[in-house]
Design a protein around this motif. Structure first.
Motif, PDB file in Angstrom:
ATOM      1  N   LEU A  18     -19.970  -7.872  -0.141  1.00  0.00           N
ATOM      2  CA  LEU A  18     -20.216  -9.167   0.494  1.00  0.00           C
ATOM      3  C   LEU A  18     -21.181  -8.964   1.649  1.00  0.00           C
ATOM      4  N   VAL A  19     -22.238  -9.769   1.693  1.00  0.00           N
ATOM      5  CA  VAL A  19     -23.153  -9.802   2.830  1.00  0.00           C
ATOM      6  C   VAL A  19     -22.838 -11.062   3.631  1.00  0.00           C
ATOM      7  N   VAL A  20     -22.611 -10.895   4.931  1.00  0.00           N
ATOM      8  CA  VAL A  20     -22.293 -12.005   5.829  1.00  0.00           C
ATOM      9  C   VAL A  20     -23.349 -12.044   6.921  1.00  0.00           C
ATOM     10  N   THR A  21     -23.912 -13.224   7.167  1.00  0.00           N
ATOM     11  CA  THR A  21     -24.840 -13.366   8.293  1.00  0.00           C
ATOM     12  C   THR A  21     -24.237 -14.298   9.329  1.00  0.00           C
ATOM     13  N   LEU A  22     -24.434 -13.928  10.587  1.00  0.00           N
ATOM     14  CA  LEU A  22     -24.008 -14.730  11.724  1.00  0.00           C
ATOM     15  C   LEU A  22     -25.184 -14.820  12.684  1.00  0.00           C
ATOM     16  N   GLY A  23     -25.490 -16.013  13.124  1.00  0.00           N
ATOM     17  CA  GLY A  23     -26.589 -16.204  14.053  1.00  0.00           C
ATOM     18  C   GLY A  23     -26.837 -17.669  14.289  1.00  0.00           C
ATOM     19  N   GLU A  38     -32.123 -20.062  -1.706  1.00  0.00           N
ATOM     20  CA  GLU A  38     -32.379 -18.681  -2.120  1.00  0.00           C
ATOM     21  C   GLU A  38     -33.386 -17.992  -1.216  1.00  0.00           C
ATOM     22  N   LEU A  39     -34.124 -18.764  -0.397  1.00  0.00           N
ATOM     23  CA  LEU A  39     -35.118 -18.198   0.512  1.00  0.00           C
ATOM     24  C   LEU A  39     -34.525 -17.701   1.830  1.00  0.00           C
ATOM     25  N   VAL A  40     -33.291 -18.075   2.132  1.00  0.00           N
ATOM     26  CA  VAL A  40     -32.648 -17.660   3.380  1.00  0.00           C
ATOM     27  C   VAL A  40     -32.535 -16.129   3.399  1.00  0.00           C
ATOM     28  N   PHE A  41     -32.825 -15.532   4.561  1.00  0.00           N
ATOM     29  CA  PHE A  41     -32.817 -14.080   4.706  1.00  0.00           C
ATOM     30  C   PHE A  41     -31.533 -13.454   4.174  1.00  0.00           C
ATOM     31  N   GLY A  42     -30.390 -13.965   4.573  1.00  0.00           N
ATOM     32  CA  GLY A  42     -29.116 -13.375   4.157  1.00  0.00           C
ATOM     33  C   GLY A  42     -28.935 -13.390   2.656  1.00  0.00           C
ATOM     34  N   ASN A  43     -29.360 -14.465   2.009  1.00  0.00           N
ATOM     35  CA  ASN A  43     -29.254 -14.531   0.559  1.00  0.00           C
ATOM     36  C   ASN A  43     -30.182 -13.519  -0.098  1.00  0.00           C
ATOM     37  N   ARG A  44     -31.385 -13.382   0.435  1.00  0.00           N
ATOM     38  CA  ARG A  44     -32.332 -12.395  -0.114  1.00  0.00           C
ATOM     39  C   ARG A  44     -31.786 -10.977   0.076  1.00  0.00           C
ATOM     40  N   LEU A  45     -31.167 -10.720   1.223  1.00  0.00           N
ATOM     41  CA  LEU A  45     -30.544  -9.418   1.460  1.00  0.00           C
ATOM     42  C   LEU A  45     -29.403  -9.198   0.469  1.00  0.00           C
ATOM     43  N   SER A  48     -30.670  -8.319  -2.922  1.00  0.00           N
ATOM     44  CA  SER A  48     -31.172  -6.941  -2.983  1.00  0.00           C
ATOM     45  C   SER A  48     -30.038  -5.923  -3.010  1.00  0.00           C
ATOM     46  N   GLN A  49     -28.862  -6.320  -2.532  1.00  0.00           N
ATOM     47  CA  GLN A  49     -27.694  -5.433  -2.483  1.00  0.00           C
ATOM     48  C   GLN A  49     -26.708  -5.712  -3.620  1.00  0.00           C
ATOM     49  N   ASN A  50     -27.079  -6.613  -4.550  1.00  0.00           N
ATOM     50  CA  ASN A  50     -26.157  -7.045  -5.617  1.00  0.00           C
ATOM     51  C   ASN A  50     -24.831  -7.484  -5.014  1.00  0.00           C
ATOM     52  N   ALA A  51     -24.902  -8.416  -4.085  1.00  0.00           N
ATOM     53  CA  ALA A  51     -23.734  -8.814  -3.318  1.00  0.00           C
ATOM     54  C   ALA A  51     -23.536 -10.323  -3.329  1.00  0.00           C
ATOM     55  N   ASP A  52     -22.304 -10.724  -3.054  1.00  0.00           N
ATOM     56  CA  ASP A  52     -22.017 -12.113  -2.743  1.00  0.00           C
ATOM     57  C   ASP A  52     -22.556 -12.377  -1.342  1.00  0.00           C
ATOM     58  N   PHE A  53     -22.692 -13.653  -0.995  1.00  0.00           N
ATOM     59  CA  PHE A  53     -23.288 -13.992   0.303  1.00  0.00           C
ATOM     60  C   PHE A  53     -22.469 -15.070   0.998  1.00  0.00           C
ATOM     61  N   LEU A  54     -22.166 -14.833   2.264  1.00  0.00           N
ATOM     62  CA  LEU A  54     -21.484 -15.806   3.117  1.00  0.00           C
ATOM     63  C   LEU A  54     -22.334 -16.013   4.357  1.00  0.00           C
ATOM     64  N   ASN A  55     -22.841 -17.227   4.531  1.00  0.00           N
ATOM     65  CA  ASN A  55     -23.667 -17.562   5.674  1.00  0.00           C
ATOM     66  C   ASN A  55     -22.802 -18.277   6.714  1.00  0.00           C
ATOM     67  N   LEU A  56     -22.460 -17.566   7.782  1.00  0.00           N
ATOM     68  CA  LEU A  56     -21.674 -18.145   8.873  1.00  0.00           C
ATOM     69  C   LEU A  56     -22.548 -18.533  10.053  1.00  0.00           C
TER      70      LEU A  56
END
Length: 155
Positions: A18-23, A38-45, A48-56
């Motif tokens: 899981l990739v989580v971004t906070l900011g 899909e253009l959001v940095f966290g989603n792109r990261l 690239s990591q074959n991960a789920d994404f949680l944008n906080l």
């Protein structure tokens, strides 16, 4: 900004990471339409990591709020079924917010009276404030057993 009033985005891809971004708006995806998420940095990261994404991330958030979001996330992170949790915290400019909803328990008045003697001392205040948040993040991070943490600032 009141807690609990922000819609977060979670993209489930059934991966073990899981990739989580906070900011603030930089991490949240300012000026990006929902259909362009899909253009959001966290989603792109995450991709690239074959991960789920949680944008906080929260547009307009200050560092105290960002810190509190991470501390809240740390309370539940080990209950999530991920082998690895990558958290990217991007702080906004120092001093954007303080003495508000998320840092009511900090005695700024006493610190300022004891430490500010000249105008140049105010930079020490900002450093002290960030040190306080870093200590809170360090304590919360210890609660996440499978954490990979990256902390930076956009200013």
């Amino acid at each position: 900004m009141e807690p609990g009033s922000i819609p977060f985005t979670w993209i489930l891809r059934n991966h073990s990471t899981l990739v989580v971004t906070l900011g603030d708006s930089w991490s949240w995806g300012k000026d990006i339409e929902q259909d362009q998420f899909e253009l959001v940095f966290g989603n792109r990261l995450a991709l690239s990591q074959n991960a789920d994404f949680l944008n906080l991330s929260v547009s307009g958030a200050g560092n105290q709020y960002i810190t509190q979001l991470f501390c809240d996330f740390a309370e539940v992170a080990d209950q999530l079924a991920y082998n690895k949790v990558v958290v990217v915290i991007t702080f906004t400019e120092h001093g954007r917010d303080f003495d508000g909803w998320f840092d009511r328990d900090i005695d700024y008045r006493s610190w300022l009276l004891a430490n500010i003697k000249t105008a140049s001392d105010y930079t020490e205040f900002l450093a002290w404030q960030m040190t306080n948040m870093a200590q809170r993040i360090r304590s919360a991070a210890a609660k996440i057993s499978n954490l990979e943490l990256v902390v930076g600032t956009n200013f």
